[in-house]
Design a protein around this motif. Structure first.
Motif, PDB file in Angstrom:
ATOM      1  N   GLU A   1      -5.007   3.322 -10.583  1.00 33.36           N
ATOM      2  CA  GLU A   1      -4.383   4.134  -9.216  1.00 33.36           C
ATOM      3  C   GLU A   1      -4.312   6.194 -10.181  1.00 33.36           C
ATOM      4  O   GLU A   1      -4.183   6.540 -11.390  1.00 33.36           O
ATOM      5  CB  GLU A   1      -3.515   3.732  -8.997  1.00 33.36           C
ATOM      6  CG  GLU A   1      -2.226   4.698  -8.297  1.00 33.36           C
ATOM      7  CD  GLU A   1      -0.860   4.281  -7.912  1.00 33.36           C
ATOM      8  OE1 GLU A   1      -1.089   3.324  -7.172  1.00 33.36           O
ATOM      9  OE2 GLU A   1       0.108   3.759  -8.455  1.00 33.36           O
TER      10      GLU A   1
ATOM     11  N   TYR B   1      -4.047  -2.811 -10.956  1.00 35.53           N
ATOM     12  CA  TYR B   1      -5.338  -2.031 -10.360  1.00 35.53           C
ATOM     13  C   TYR B   1      -5.258  -0.333 -11.049  1.00 35.53           C
ATOM     14  O   TYR B   1      -4.378  -0.329 -12.220  1.00 35.53           O
ATOM     15  CB  TYR B   1      -4.891  -1.537  -9.043  1.00 35.53           C
ATOM     16  CG  TYR B   1      -5.085  -2.595  -7.787  1.00 35.53           C
ATOM     17  CD1 TYR B   1      -6.262  -2.963  -7.684  1.00 35.53           C
ATOM     18  CD2 TYR B   1      -3.688  -3.800  -8.090  1.00 35.53           C
ATOM     19  CE1 TYR B   1      -6.597  -4.183  -6.550  1.00 35.53           C
ATOM     20  CE2 TYR B   1      -4.304  -4.680  -7.170  1.00 35.53           C
ATOM     21  CZ  TYR B   1      -5.456  -5.192  -6.027  1.00 35.53           C
ATOM     22  OH  TYR B   1      -5.897  -6.573  -5.554  1.00 35.53           O
TER      23      TYR B   1
ATOM     24  N   GLN C   1      -1.606  10.461   3.095  1.00 34.67           N
ATOM     25  CA  GLN C   1      -2.919   9.544   2.380  1.00 34.67           C
ATOM     26  C   GLN C   1      -2.740   8.320   1.847  1.00 34.67           C
ATOM     27  O   GLN C   1      -1.969   8.285   0.860  1.00 34.67           O
ATOM     28  CB  GLN C   1      -2.996  11.323   1.565  1.00 34.67           C
ATOM     29  CG  GLN C   1      -3.655  12.071   2.306  1.00 34.67           C
ATOM     30  CD  GLN C   1      -4.803  11.653   3.225  1.00 34.67           C
ATOM     31  OE1 GLN C   1      -5.998  11.558   2.716  1.00 34.67           O
ATOM     32  NE2 GLN C   1      -5.162  12.846   3.688  1.00 34.67           N
ATOM     33  N   LEU C   2      -3.239   7.894   2.209  1.00 40.85           N
ATOM     34  CA  LEU C   2      -3.260   6.374   1.187  1.00 40.85           C
ATOM     35  C   LEU C   2      -3.610   6.853  -0.349  1.00 40.85           C
ATOM     36  O   LEU C   2      -5.121   7.224  -0.594  1.00 40.85           O
ATOM     37  CB  LEU C   2      -4.474   5.705   1.593  1.00 40.85           C
ATOM     38  CG  LEU C   2      -4.772   4.248   0.852  1.00 40.85           C
ATOM     39  CD1 LEU C   2      -3.338   2.654   0.272  1.00 40.85           C
ATOM     40  CD2 LEU C   2      -5.853   3.404   1.446  1.00 40.85           C
ATOM     41  N   VAL C   3      -2.562   6.034  -1.449  1.00 38.17           N
ATOM     42  CA  VAL C   3      -3.719   6.784  -2.467  1.00 38.17           C
ATOM     43  C   VAL C   3      -4.360   4.925  -2.581  1.00 38.17           C
ATOM     44  O   VAL C   3      -3.605   3.783  -2.805  1.00 38.17           O
ATOM     45  CB  VAL C   3      -1.551   6.251  -3.613  1.00 38.17           C
ATOM     46  CG1 VAL C   3      -1.977   6.371  -5.081  1.00 38.17           C
ATOM     47  CG2 VAL C   3      -1.050   7.567  -2.910  1.00 38.17           C
ATOM     48  N   SER C   4      -5.077   5.159  -3.140  1.00 42.77           N
ATOM     49  CA  SER C   4      -6.016   4.505  -3.158  1.00 42.77           C
ATOM     50  C   SER C   4      -6.361   3.072  -4.686  1.00 42.77           C
ATOM     51  O   SER C   4      -6.033   4.186  -5.732  1.00 42.77           O
ATOM     52  CB  SER C   4      -7.047   5.005  -2.749  1.00 42.77           C
ATOM     53  OG  SER C   4      -8.027   5.644  -3.994  1.00 42.77           O
ATOM     54  N   HIS C   5      -6.698   2.666  -5.080  1.00 45.43           N
ATOM     55  CA  HIS C   5      -6.718   1.737  -5.969  1.00 45.43           C
ATOM     56  C   HIS C   5      -7.903   0.548  -6.620  1.00 45.43           C
ATOM     57  O   HIS C   5      -8.027   0.787  -5.249  1.00 45.43           O
ATOM     58  CB  HIS C   5      -5.119   1.467  -6.735  1.00 45.43           C
ATOM     59  CG  HIS C   5      -4.225   0.328  -6.087  1.00 45.43           C
ATOM     60  ND1 HIS C   5      -3.167   0.391  -5.182  1.00 45.43           N
ATOM     61  CD2 HIS C   5      -5.309  -0.208  -5.236  1.00 45.43           C
ATOM     62  CE1 HIS C   5      -2.984  -0.383  -4.046  1.00 45.43           C
ATOM     63  NE2 HIS C   5      -4.037  -1.274  -4.492  1.00 45.43           N
ATOM     64  N   THR C   6      -8.329   0.563  -7.589  1.00 48.09           N
ATOM     65  CA  THR C   6      -9.535  -0.108  -7.500  1.00 48.09           C
ATOM     66  C   THR C   6      -8.800  -0.958  -8.690  1.00 48.09           C
ATOM     67  O   THR C   6      -8.440  -0.721  -9.450  1.00 48.09           O
ATOM     68  CB  THR C   6     -10.627   0.445  -8.080  1.00 48.09           C
ATOM     69  OG1 THR C   6     -10.174   1.528  -9.374  1.00 48.09           O
ATOM     70  CG2 THR C   6     -11.057   1.889  -7.505  1.00 48.09           C
ATOM     71  N   GLU C   7      -9.603  -2.173  -8.515  1.00 48.51           N
ATOM     72  CA  GLU C   7      -9.119  -2.998  -9.348  1.00 48.51           C
ATOM     73  C   GLU C   7      -9.752  -3.156 -10.938  1.00 48.51           C
ATOM     74  O   GLU C   7     -10.708  -3.206 -10.405  1.00 48.51           O
ATOM     75  CB  GLU C   7      -9.370  -5.021  -8.666  1.00 48.51           C
ATOM     76  CG  GLU C   7      -8.616  -6.051  -9.579  1.00 48.51           C
ATOM     77  CD  GLU C   7      -8.855  -7.676  -8.785  1.00 48.51           C
ATOM     78  OE1 GLU C   7      -9.011  -8.253  -8.912  1.00 48.51           O
ATOM     79  OE2 GLU C   7      -9.207  -7.719  -7.448  1.00 48.51           O
TER      80      GLU C   7
ATOM     81  N   GLN D   1       0.777  -1.234  -0.165  1.00 46.38           N
ATOM     82  CA  GLN D   1       0.327   0.069   0.026  1.00 46.38           C
ATOM     83  C   GLN D   1       0.503   1.148  -0.183  1.00 46.38           C
ATOM     84  O   GLN D   1       1.848   1.487   0.700  1.00 46.38           O
ATOM     85  CB  GLN D   1      -0.810  -0.119   0.736  1.00 46.38           C
ATOM     86  CG  GLN D   1      -1.906  -1.150   1.117  1.00 46.38           C
ATOM     87  CD  GLN D   1      -3.090  -1.158   0.841  1.00 46.38           C
ATOM     88  OE1 GLN D   1      -3.242   0.144  -0.013  1.00 46.38           O
ATOM     89  NE2 GLN D   1      -3.705  -2.376  -0.475  1.00 46.38           N
TER      90      GLN D   1
ATOM     91  N   TYR E   1       1.163   4.924   0.968  1.00 40.64           N
ATOM     92  CA  TYR E   1       0.993   6.473   1.630  1.00 40.64           C
ATOM     93  C   TYR E   1       1.576   7.720   0.991  1.00 40.64           C
ATOM     94  O   TYR E   1       2.957   7.509   0.756  1.00 40.64           O
ATOM     95  CB  TYR E   1       0.799   6.668   2.631  1.00 40.64           C
ATOM     96  CG  TYR E   1       0.253   5.440   3.059  1.00 40.64           C
ATOM     97  CD1 TYR E   1      -1.355   5.455   4.045  1.00 40.64           C
ATOM     98  CD2 TYR E   1       0.753   4.221   3.400  1.00 40.64           C
ATOM     99  CE1 TYR E   1      -1.891   4.397   4.378  1.00 40.64           C
ATOM    100  CE2 TYR E   1      -0.533   2.660   3.971  1.00 40.64           C
ATOM    101  CZ  TYR E   1      -1.604   3.568   4.071  1.00 40.64           C
ATOM    102  OH  TYR E   1      -2.395   2.144   4.856  1.00 40.64           O
TER     103      TYR E   1
END
Length: 305
Positions: free
Chosen positions: A203, A201, A179-185, A161, A163
């Motif tokens: 991003e 993912y 801050q978390l760098v979010s990602h979606t599959e 993960q 950040y």
């Protein structure tokens, strides 16, 4: 190799330019003077004899033919755009082996092609840029990665993960928190590593949206991470004048997590587009050698993000 080629281009450009200048200012006037003397001494000098007297030496003729072309290539390659070939899969899925990219050399400053001294400041890397730089541990090698951390940022990479704690600006209160760098599959199995289906993912870094790959079967190699004094394992505080770089193929990229930061002096330019993409899928028993392309991926030609 790229650095040596740049030096070679500069040397050839200077050499052919000097020969051309010497001919224009010294040798050509002497040839014309010899022609005038011959015409004064000989009546009815033939055109063939005149041409013989005015004829340029072979090395001058060659230099005058080569100089405009080599000078154009030197200027183009040193200050504007330079082509690079992607040699590894560390930037998959964004860049594949066999992609040929153009790098904008003036994106981060105009530098002289030999000593790489910045002559004109034109810009700085932005978070999310794909940039080419001289490998800090061996500047003769060019690396390509993505800009993740800017000067003053704190980068944290734990359990795959990412950040980012952005630099606290002067007078800013409170300072930014990690801050978390979010990602979606997006998908799984589009790419394989040692037979393992990779997770893909989506991003977003800064204003740049892109895809990354994660190998779910590969443990995080924290024992090999670069240990910055005064920080915890997997945490990095980006010094001034330096950048933190990562590959999009997160579990198959030797990047700042392992060797540290990219100094500003090492920057080469920003990758802007794929101008050609070849497949290299030949088998050992094929008639043609492995370095001959087996196909062209026209669908990959275009801009980068």
């Amino acid at each position: 190799m790229a650095a040596y080629f740049s030096i070679f281009l500069v040397i050839v450009t200077l050499l052919t330019g000097v020969i051309w200048a010497f001919d224009a200012w010294l040798w050509a006037p002497k040839r014309r003077a010899r022609l005038s003397a011959a015409e004064a001494q000989t009546t009815g000098l033939s055109d063939e004899n005149k041409a013989q007297i005015l004829r340029e030496p072979g090395f001058v003729e060659t230099a005058k033919s080569v100089f405009p072309v080599i000078a154009f290539v030197t200027i183009l390659r040193s200050f504007l755009w330079e082509p690079f070939q992607i040699p590894s899969g560390s930037m998959m899925p964004t860049l594949l082996v066999g992609d040929f990219i153009l790098v904008e050399k003036f994106a981060y400053g105009i530098k002289d092609p030999v000593w790489r001294t910045k002559l004109v400041a034109t810009g700085e890397p932005k978070r999310g840029d794909i940039f080419v730089f001289k490998y800090p541990l061996d500047p003769s090698i060019d690396y390509i990665k993505r800009v993740v951390g800017l000067p003053g940022d704190k980068i944290i990479y734990h359990n795959k993960q990412l950040y980012i704690q952005q630099a606290c600006k002067e007078g800013q209160s409170p300072c930014p928190q990690p801050q978390l760098v979010s990602h979606t599959e997006v998908s799984r199995g589009d790419f394989l590593q040692d037979g393992i289906p990779l997770l893909r993912y989506h991003e977003k870094l800064g204003e740049v949206s892109h895809d990354i790959l994660i190998n779910p079967a590969r443990p995080e190699p924290t024992a090999y991470y670069y240990q910055q004094p005064g920080t915890a394992e997997g945490e990095y505080l980006v010094p001034e004048g330096m950048y933190f770089a990562m590959g999009d193929n997160r579990d198959n990229s030797t990047d700042s997590r392992f060797w540290g930061f990219v100094p500003e002096d090492n920057l080469v330019g920003r990758a802007v587009c794929i101008w050609m993409s070849f497949e290299f899928n030949r088998k050992p028993d094929d008639f043609l050698p492995h370095w001959v392309p087996s196909g062209v991926r026209f669908n990959r030609i275009g801009g980068l993000e």
